[in-house]
Write a protein that holds these residues in place. Structure first.
Motif, PDB file in Angstrom:
ATOM      1  N   TYR A  24      33.727  45.864  52.710  1.00 12.43           N
ATOM      2  CA  TYR A  24      33.639  44.410  52.620  1.00 12.43           C
ATOM      3  C   TYR A  24      33.694  43.940  51.162  1.00 12.43           C
ATOM      4  CZ  TYR A  24      32.324  44.688  57.530  1.00 12.43           C
ATOM      5  OH  TYR A  24      32.313  44.938  58.883  1.00 12.43           O
ATOM      6  N   GLN A  25      33.056  44.693  50.266  1.00 12.47           N
ATOM      7  CA  GLN A  25      33.096  44.328  48.852  1.00 12.47           C
ATOM      8  C   GLN A  25      34.515  44.462  48.295  1.00 12.47           C
ATOM      9  OE1 GLN A  25      30.017  46.964  47.417  1.00 12.47           O
ATOM     10  NE2 GLN A  25      28.481  45.328  47.396  1.00 12.47           N
ATOM     11  N   ASP A  26      35.222  45.509  48.702  1.00 15.12           N
ATOM     12  CA  ASP A  26      36.616  45.682  48.273  1.00 15.12           C
ATOM     13  C   ASP A  26      37.481  44.531  48.772  1.00 15.12           C
ATOM     14  OD1 ASP A  26      35.910  48.051  47.028  1.00 15.12           O
ATOM     15  OD2 ASP A  26      36.740  49.345  48.595  1.00 15.12           O
ATOM     16  N   THR A  27      37.283  44.147  50.020  1.00 15.52           N
ATOM     17  CA  THR A  27      38.034  43.023  50.580  1.00 15.52           C
ATOM     18  C   THR A  27      37.713  41.736  49.830  1.00 15.52           C
ATOM     19  OG1 THR A  27      38.070  44.075  52.747  1.00 15.52           O
ATOM     20  CG2 THR A  27      38.484  41.701  52.694  1.00 15.52           C
ATOM     21  N   GLN A  28      36.447  41.537  49.518  1.00 13.71           N
ATOM     22  CA  GLN A  28      36.039  40.341  48.788  1.00 13.71           C
ATOM     23  C   GLN A  28      36.692  40.313  47.403  1.00 13.71           C
ATOM     24  OE1 GLN A  28      31.863  40.060  47.863  1.00 13.71           O
ATOM     25  NE2 GLN A  28      31.956  37.868  47.557  1.00 13.71           N
ATOM     26  N   THR A  29      36.715  41.450  46.716  1.00 10.32           N
ATOM     27  CA  THR A  29      37.331  41.523  45.390  1.00 10.32           C
ATOM     28  C   THR A  29      38.816  41.206  45.460  1.00 10.32           C
ATOM     29  OG1 THR A  29      35.717  43.167  44.672  1.00 10.32           O
ATOM     30  CG2 THR A  29      37.764  43.047  43.415  1.00 10.32           C
ATOM     31  N   LYS A  30      39.508  41.783  46.433  1.00 11.58           N
ATOM     32  CA  LYS A  30      40.940  41.518  46.594  1.00 11.58           C
ATOM     33  C   LYS A  30      41.193  40.047  46.918  1.00 11.58           C
ATOM     34  CE  LYS A  30      42.055  46.185  48.100  1.00 11.58           C
ATOM     35  NZ  LYS A  30      42.446  47.036  49.230  1.00 11.58           N
ATOM     36  N   THR A  31      40.341  39.471  47.738  1.00 10.79           N
ATOM     37  CA  THR A  31      40.489  38.056  48.085  1.00 10.79           C
ATOM     38  C   THR A  31      40.278  37.185  46.860  1.00 10.79           C
ATOM     39  OG1 THR A  31      39.729  38.500  50.334  1.00 10.79           O
ATOM     40  CG2 THR A  31      39.640  36.212  49.592  1.00 10.79           C
TER      41      THR A  31
ATOM     42  N   GLN B  49      42.501  33.732  42.546  1.00 11.04           N
ATOM     43  CA  GLN B  49      42.694  33.483  41.117  1.00 11.04           C
ATOM     44  C   GLN B  49      44.177  33.471  40.761  1.00 11.04           C
ATOM     45  OE1 GLN B  49      40.573  32.470  38.766  1.00 11.04           O
ATOM     46  NE2 GLN B  49      39.082  32.353  40.426  1.00 11.04           N
ATOM     47  N   GLN B  50      44.942  34.416  41.304  1.00  8.65           N
ATOM     48  CA  GLN B  50      46.384  34.452  41.041  1.00  8.65           C
ATOM     49  C   GLN B  50      47.048  33.187  41.562  1.00  8.65           C
ATOM     50  OE1 GLN B  50      47.719  38.024  42.932  1.00  8.65           O
ATOM     51  NE2 GLN B  50      47.347  39.297  41.137  1.00  8.65           N
TER      52      GLN B  50
ATOM     53  N   ALA C  57      50.445  32.309  39.482  1.00  2.44           N
ATOM     54  CA  ALA C  57      51.102  33.617  39.419  1.00  2.44           C
ATOM     55  C   ALA C  57      51.515  34.040  40.813  1.00  2.44           C
ATOM     56  CB  ALA C  57      50.154  34.653  38.815  1.00  2.44           C
ATOM     57  N   MET C  58      52.583  34.765  40.885  1.00  2.00           N
ATOM     58  CA  MET C  58      53.046  35.266  42.174  1.00  2.00           C
ATOM     59  C   MET C  58      52.217  36.488  42.552  1.00  2.00           C
ATOM     60  SD  MET C  58      56.814  36.415  43.373  1.00  2.00           S
ATOM     61  CE  MET C  58      57.434  34.806  43.029  1.00  2.00           C
ATOM     62  N   PRO C  59      51.641  36.505  43.736  1.00  2.00           N
ATOM     63  CA  PRO C  59      50.855  37.662  44.173  1.00  2.00           C
ATOM     64  C   PRO C  59      51.719  38.922  44.197  1.00  2.00           C
ATOM     65  CG  PRO C  59      50.587  35.823  45.690  1.00  2.00           C
ATOM     66  CD  PRO C  59      51.669  35.451  44.730  1.00  2.00           C
ATOM     67  N   ALA C  60      51.089  40.037  43.950  1.00  2.00           N
ATOM     68  CA  ALA C  60      51.803  41.306  43.885  1.00  2.00           C
ATOM     69  C   ALA C  60      52.554  41.608  45.169  1.00  2.00           C
ATOM     70  CB  ALA C  60      50.822  42.435  43.569  1.00  2.00           C
TER      71      ALA C  60
END
Length: 122
Positions: free
Chosen positions: A86-93, A98-99, A104-107
């Motif tokens: 869940y923390q990884d998902t939150q960080t990616k979100t 922010q992008q 910025a275009m998302p990766a």
């Protein structure tokens, strides 16, 4: 057994109210996340918090009165694994937001753009 002036036993009544509080909590959470207007979002968030508090108080009262059987204990490893996911998902979100805010275009879109440019060149 319920007294003659009561239509259902206290335990059944408490479970019914607890179930309704859980349902209302889900509905308020959905309404808050789908609200575009900040004032409406704030109102649903406040209602959600009050309902969560009531649900917690009722749960504790039921547990104290031995009306609620808690689930079996979960392994700490399983909790830690899910928390990390869940923390990884939150960080990616958060990175995605922010992008997007920065224009910025998302990766995940970049390879598509490169592939489209290559197709146009041929």
């Amino acid at each position: 057994m319920a007294p003659a002036n009561q239509f259902m036993p206290d335990e059944d009544l408490a479970y019914t109210v607890l179930s309704d509080l859980k349902r209302v909590t889900r509905e308020y959470a959905t309404a808050a996340t789908e609200s575009v207007c900040p004032t409406v979002r704030q109102q649903f968030t406040q209602l959600l918090n009050v309902t969560l508090q009531m649900q917690g108080e009722l749960f504790n009262a039921m547990k104290t009165a031995n009306m609620y059987n808690t689930s079996s204990p979960t392994l700490r490893q399983e909790i830690d694994k899910n928390l990390k996911t869940y923390q990884d998902t939150q960080t990616k979100t958060q990175q995605f937001v922010q992008q997007t805010k920065q224009g910025a275009m998302p990766a995940w879109q970049q390879p598509q753009q490169n592939a489209q440019q290559q197709m146009q060149q041929h």
